[in-house]
Motif scaffolding. Structure first.
Motif, PDB file in Angstrom:
ATOM      1  N   ILE A 119       0.842  -1.201   0.000  1.00  0.00           N
ATOM      2  CA  ILE A 119       0.000   0.000   0.000  1.00  0.00           C
ATOM      3  C   ILE A 119       0.876   1.248   0.000  1.00  0.00           C
ATOM      4  N   GLN A 120       1.929   1.256   0.803  1.00  0.00           N
ATOM      5  CA  GLN A 120       2.814   2.422   0.867  1.00  0.00           C
ATOM      6  C   GLN A 120       3.560   2.651  -0.443  1.00  0.00           C
ATOM      7  N   ASN A 121       3.748   1.588  -1.236  1.00  0.00           N
ATOM      8  CA  ASN A 121       4.460   1.710  -2.510  1.00  0.00           C
ATOM      9  C   ASN A 121       3.551   2.068  -3.683  1.00  0.00           C
ATOM     10  N   MET A 122       2.262   2.206  -3.429  1.00  0.00           N
ATOM     11  CA  MET A 122       1.327   2.574  -4.497  1.00  0.00           C
ATOM     12  C   MET A 122       1.528   4.035  -4.882  1.00  0.00           C
ATOM     13  N   PRO A 123       1.117   4.401  -6.106  1.00  0.00           N
ATOM     14  CA  PRO A 123       1.124   5.827  -6.451  1.00  0.00           C
ATOM     15  C   PRO A 123       0.287   6.598  -5.427  1.00  0.00           C
ATOM     16  N   LYS A 124       0.675   7.820  -5.176  1.00  0.00           N
ATOM     17  CA  LYS A 124       0.099   8.606  -4.081  1.00  0.00           C
ATOM     18  C   LYS A 124      -1.428   8.666  -4.098  1.00  0.00           C
ATOM     19  N   MET A 125      -2.013   9.013  -5.213  1.00  0.00           N
ATOM     20  CA  MET A 125      -3.470   9.176  -5.270  1.00  0.00           C
ATOM     21  C   MET A 125      -4.171   7.835  -5.054  1.00  0.00           C
ATOM     22  N   ARG A 126      -3.642   6.780  -5.663  1.00  0.00           N
ATOM     23  CA  ARG A 126      -4.235   5.451  -5.496  1.00  0.00           C
ATOM     24  C   ARG A 126      -4.188   5.058  -4.024  1.00  0.00           C
ATOM     25  N   ARG A 127      -3.050   5.303  -3.378  1.00  0.00           N
ATOM     26  CA  ARG A 127      -2.895   4.956  -1.963  1.00  0.00           C
ATOM     27  C   ARG A 127      -3.872   5.753  -1.101  1.00  0.00           C
ATOM     28  N   LEU A 128      -3.974   7.058  -1.345  1.00  0.00           N
ATOM     29  CA  LEU A 128      -4.874   7.896  -0.549  1.00  0.00           C
ATOM     30  C   LEU A 128      -6.329   7.445  -0.690  1.00  0.00           C
ATOM     31  N   VAL A 129      -6.748   7.201  -1.926  1.00  0.00           N
ATOM     32  CA  VAL A 129      -8.127   6.777  -2.173  1.00  0.00           C
ATOM     33  C   VAL A 129      -8.378   5.420  -1.511  1.00  0.00           C
ATOM     34  N   PHE A 130      -7.443   4.500  -1.686  1.00  0.00           N
ATOM     35  CA  PHE A 130      -7.600   3.157  -1.111  1.00  0.00           C
ATOM     36  C   PHE A 130      -7.684   3.229   0.420  1.00  0.00           C
ATOM     37  N   TYR A 147     -11.649  14.957  -3.086  1.00  0.00           N
ATOM     38  CA  TYR A 147     -10.545  15.210  -4.013  1.00  0.00           C
ATOM     39  C   TYR A 147     -10.989  15.828  -5.336  1.00  0.00           C
ATOM     40  N   SER A 148     -12.262  16.180  -5.435  1.00  0.00           N
ATOM     41  CA  SER A 148     -12.810  16.787  -6.667  1.00  0.00           C
ATOM     42  C   SER A 148     -12.546  15.904  -7.888  1.00  0.00           C
ATOM     43  N   ILE A 149     -12.866  14.623  -7.733  1.00  0.00           N
ATOM     44  CA  ILE A 149     -12.768  13.675  -8.836  1.00  0.00           C
ATOM     45  C   ILE A 149     -14.099  12.935  -8.932  1.00  0.00           C
ATOM     46  N   SER A 150     -14.311  12.221 -10.001  1.00  0.00           N
ATOM     47  CA  SER A 150     -15.578  11.509 -10.157  1.00  0.00           C
ATOM     48  C   SER A 150     -15.579  10.211  -9.347  1.00  0.00           C
ATOM     49  N   PRO A 151     -16.753   9.755  -8.938  1.00  0.00           N
ATOM     50  CA  PRO A 151     -16.839   8.472  -8.225  1.00  0.00           C
ATOM     51  C   PRO A 151     -16.287   7.315  -9.066  1.00  0.00           C
ATOM     52  N   LYS A 152     -16.399   7.425 -10.382  1.00  0.00           N
ATOM     53  CA  LYS A 152     -15.862   6.393 -11.275  1.00  0.00           C
ATOM     54  C   LYS A 152     -14.324   6.337 -11.167  1.00  0.00           C
ATOM     55  N   THR A 153     -13.695   7.494 -11.040  1.00  0.00           N
ATOM     56  CA  THR A 153     -12.236   7.556 -10.871  1.00  0.00           C
ATOM     57  C   THR A 153     -11.837   6.935  -9.541  1.00  0.00           C
ATOM     58  N   VAL A 154     -12.623   7.200  -8.521  1.00  0.00           N
ATOM     59  CA  VAL A 154     -12.381   6.580  -7.209  1.00  0.00           C
ATOM     60  C   VAL A 154     -12.459   5.061  -7.348  1.00  0.00           C
ATOM     61  N   GLY A 159      -9.971  -0.274  -7.632  1.00  0.00           N
ATOM     62  CA  GLY A 159      -9.814  -1.494  -8.425  1.00  0.00           C
ATOM     63  C   GLY A 159      -8.355  -1.789  -8.731  1.00  0.00           C
ATOM     64  N   LYS A 160      -7.613  -0.747  -9.134  1.00  0.00           N
ATOM     65  CA  LYS A 160      -6.187  -0.930  -9.425  1.00  0.00           C
ATOM     66  C   LYS A 160      -5.403  -1.292  -8.163  1.00  0.00           C
ATOM     67  N   ALA A 161      -5.764  -0.684  -7.046  1.00  0.00           N
ATOM     68  CA  ALA A 161      -5.086  -0.991  -5.784  1.00  0.00           C
ATOM     69  C   ALA A 161      -5.316  -2.446  -5.392  1.00  0.00           C
ATOM     70  N   LEU A 162      -6.556  -2.894  -5.500  1.00  0.00           N
ATOM     71  CA  LEU A 162      -6.875  -4.284  -5.161  1.00  0.00           C
ATOM     72  C   LEU A 162      -6.169  -5.259  -6.102  1.00  0.00           C
ATOM     73  N   MET A 163      -6.119  -4.915  -7.369  1.00  0.00           N
ATOM     74  CA  MET A 163      -5.438  -5.766  -8.345  1.00  0.00           C
ATOM     75  C   MET A 163      -3.943  -5.857  -8.010  1.00  0.00           C
ATOM     76  N   GLN A 164      -3.343  -4.736  -7.651  1.00  0.00           N
ATOM     77  CA  GLN A 164      -1.924  -4.714  -7.291  1.00  0.00           C
ATOM     78  C   GLN A 164      -1.670  -5.611  -6.076  1.00  0.00           C
ATOM     79  N   LEU A 165      -2.520  -5.504  -5.071  1.00  0.00           N
ATOM     80  CA  LEU A 165      -2.367  -6.327  -3.871  1.00  0.00           C
ATOM     81  C   LEU A 165      -2.561  -7.809  -4.198  1.00  0.00           C
ATOM     82  N   LYS A 166      -3.565  -8.120  -4.989  1.00  0.00           N
ATOM     83  CA  LYS A 166      -3.821  -9.521  -5.360  1.00  0.00           C
ATOM     84  C   LYS A 166      -2.653 -10.108  -6.133  1.00  0.00           C
ATOM     85  N   GLN A 167      -2.112  -9.343  -7.083  1.00  0.00           N
ATOM     86  CA  GLN A 167      -0.991  -9.844  -7.878  1.00  0.00           C
ATOM     87  C   GLN A 167       0.222 -10.121  -7.009  1.00  0.00           C
ATOM     88  N   HIS A 168       0.497  -9.227  -6.077  1.00  0.00           N
ATOM     89  CA  HIS A 168       1.654  -9.434  -5.207  1.00  0.00           C
ATOM     90  C   HIS A 168       1.434 -10.636  -4.289  1.00  0.00           C
TER      91      HIS A 168
END
Length: 174
Positions: A119-130, A147-154, A159-168
């Motif tokens: 989690i700490q090694n994720m890109p900053k925004m992905r980590r914060l959202v996750f 963060y003034s972003i769309s819910p779809k972006t969240v 999704g990318k964070a979970l995929m990264q964790l699952k792959q590792h």
């Protein structure tokens, strides 16, 4: 990595050097997790025996300490399981220190540490959202508004964070 090559070539001096360098560290690593001098001593010795016996299959791309501590962890879990089985069949009480819950606790703590590092090694925004979603329980709408972003972006970040964790985790299990 040079040490691995030398050990694979049956170099006893390098193996002795590795033993001297890591013996106390392995002992401390096991002692910290089990709080048992007996287990720490036993696992430390068994780890170095296993390391030497399996020298031909060691990975030359990985550092000695990575492989040694991985073996030590596995030897510790194997020994704890073996002791738990032995106590079970000898009719010892369930209050022995060698219980399945101790093994589960050790595995869980190690897994949580690995996940936290990921989690700490994720890109900053992905980590914060996750972290906002999973650790603080905020909804996708709340995070999007924050963060003034769309819910779809969240949703994509999570999704990318979970995929990264699952792959590792999958790569660890292999």
């Amino acid at each position: 990595m040079e040490h691995i090559k030398a050990i694979k070539a049956d170099n006893h001096q390098v193996f002795s050097w590795v033993y001297e360098q890591y013996h106390q560290q392995i002992y401390g690593f096991i002692m910290q997790r089990t709080r048992s001098e007996y287990i720490a001593e036993e696992v430390t010795q068994l780890t170095f025996i296993k390391f030497w016996k399996q020298r031909n299959i060691l990975n030359e791309e990985l550092d000695v300490n990575v492989q040694l501590f991985g073996m030590a962890r596995q030897v510790m879990i194997d020994l704890l399981r073996k002791e738990a089985t032995r106590f079970k069949y000898e009719g010892e009480s369930a209050t022995t220190p060698f219980t399945d819950s101790l093994i589960d606790a050790i595995e869980s703590r190690d897994l949580l540490q690995l996940m936290e590092q990921d989690i700490q090694n994720m890109p900053k925004m992905r980590r914060l959202v996750f972290e906002l979603s999973r650790k603080q329980g905020l909804s996708h709408k709340e995070i999007a508004h924050l963060y003034s972003i769309s819910p779809k972006t969240v949703e994509q970040h999570i999704g990318k964070a979970l995929m990264q964790l699952k792959q590792h985790l999958y790569s660890i299990m292999l």
